[in-house]
Scaffold this motif. Sequence first.
Motif, short mmCIF file in Angstrom:
data_model
loop_
_atom_site.label_atom_id
_atom_site.label_comp_id
_atom_site.label_asym_id
_atom_site.label_seq_id
_atom_site.Cartn_x
_atom_site.Cartn_y
_atom_site.Cartn_z
N UNK A 1 0.83 -1.21 0.00
CA UNK A 1 0.00 0.00 0.00
C UNK A 1 0.87 1.26 0.00
N UNK A 2 1.94 1.24 0.78
CA UNK A 2 2.83 2.39 0.85
C UNK A 2 3.49 2.65 -0.50
N UNK A 3 3.89 1.58 -1.18
CA UNK A 3 4.45 1.73 -2.53
C UNK A 3 3.43 2.37 -3.47
N UNK A 4 2.16 2.02 -3.29
CA UNK A 4 1.10 2.65 -4.07
C UNK A 4 0.98 4.12 -3.77
N UNK A 5 0.94 4.46 -2.47
CA UNK A 5 0.82 5.86 -2.07
C UNK A 5 1.95 6.70 -2.67
N UNK A 6 3.15 6.17 -2.59
CA UNK A 6 4.34 6.93 -2.96
C UNK A 6 4.56 7.03 -4.46
N UNK A 7 4.12 6.02 -5.21
CA UNK A 7 4.49 6.00 -6.62
C UNK A 7 3.41 5.44 -7.55
N UNK A 8 2.95 4.25 -7.28
CA UNK A 8 2.17 3.53 -8.27
C UNK A 8 0.79 4.12 -8.52
N UNK A 9 0.17 4.70 -7.50
CA UNK A 9 -1.20 5.20 -7.70
C UNK A 9 -1.26 6.36 -8.67
#
Length: 304
Positions: free
Chosen positions: A291-299
């Motif tokens: 989820x953190x990877x999503x928040x920071x970059x992927x989303x």
Amino acid sequence: MKIFDAHCDVLMKMLLEPKIDFIRASSLQVTKAGMVKAGIKVQVFAIYVPEAIHPSMRFEAALTMIELFFERIIKGAGLTFIQQEEDLFSLKNGEIGAVLALEGCDCIEQDLLRLRTLLRLGVRSVGLTWNHANALADGVLEERNGGLTRLGKQAVSLLSERNCWCDVSHLSEAGFWDCLTLHNKIIASHSNCQSIRPHPRNLTDEQIQALIHHGSPIGITFVPEFLTNRPNARISDVIQHVEHICSLGGVKHIGFGSDFDGVDNTVIGLERIESYENLINELLRHYAEEDVQGFLYKNFTNRF
């Protein structure tokens, strides 16, 4: 972790102080050295023309910022210009991508040819207004809360045609709803939650849910007065806005738009771009790494 930051105002500072050192100037909150240290993979650079500049000079000021972008950031600092999706996803290890955004269309006045010119020069994201009204729409501080004008709707159609983001941060609520009916690539680059911190620049729950339904990313910003009404904002206040959007079903839509170099006051522990490490550590205490990877970059990048 890789980071996509959806908004900074370095170009405005460069306009006001053209010889400032983007590589390592202590007077900048975003520098090349800080980006490397933070793990920034993509940074969006806003073209924001200060209101103090005479209307007749604003388009020239926007062009000057674009020249500074290419000369001092792309050529001078070695960042990679990102204009198309393939540019983003072909970034190599060690490369940092740079995206151009227009924050407010005051500089085009009533001339769509000027907007076409800016898009041709590489602008990838456009916010129709800053806080006040212009020929395209009302901003968030206009009490009448007018929607898009005829010219504004033509501008959004142009963005749709060019597959560019339409940024609804700073836009009036009526204009927000107009944009959602006209374009499928909507973002909020730097806005927070009104239910947590009532402020005209923040989004209502209804707006947040509409963006989620629309498939749009929402960049939580580090502007203290958009986070809390207390004198000093902390990273825990940022987390509170993250959690609220999660509670509305927006785990796959949360991103960050710091607004560094657009603010004088900063969050304690988030004073500069390299401070992202402190935010990441706090996020990992509350959320799964995916989820953190999503928040920071992927989303954000998944919807580029």
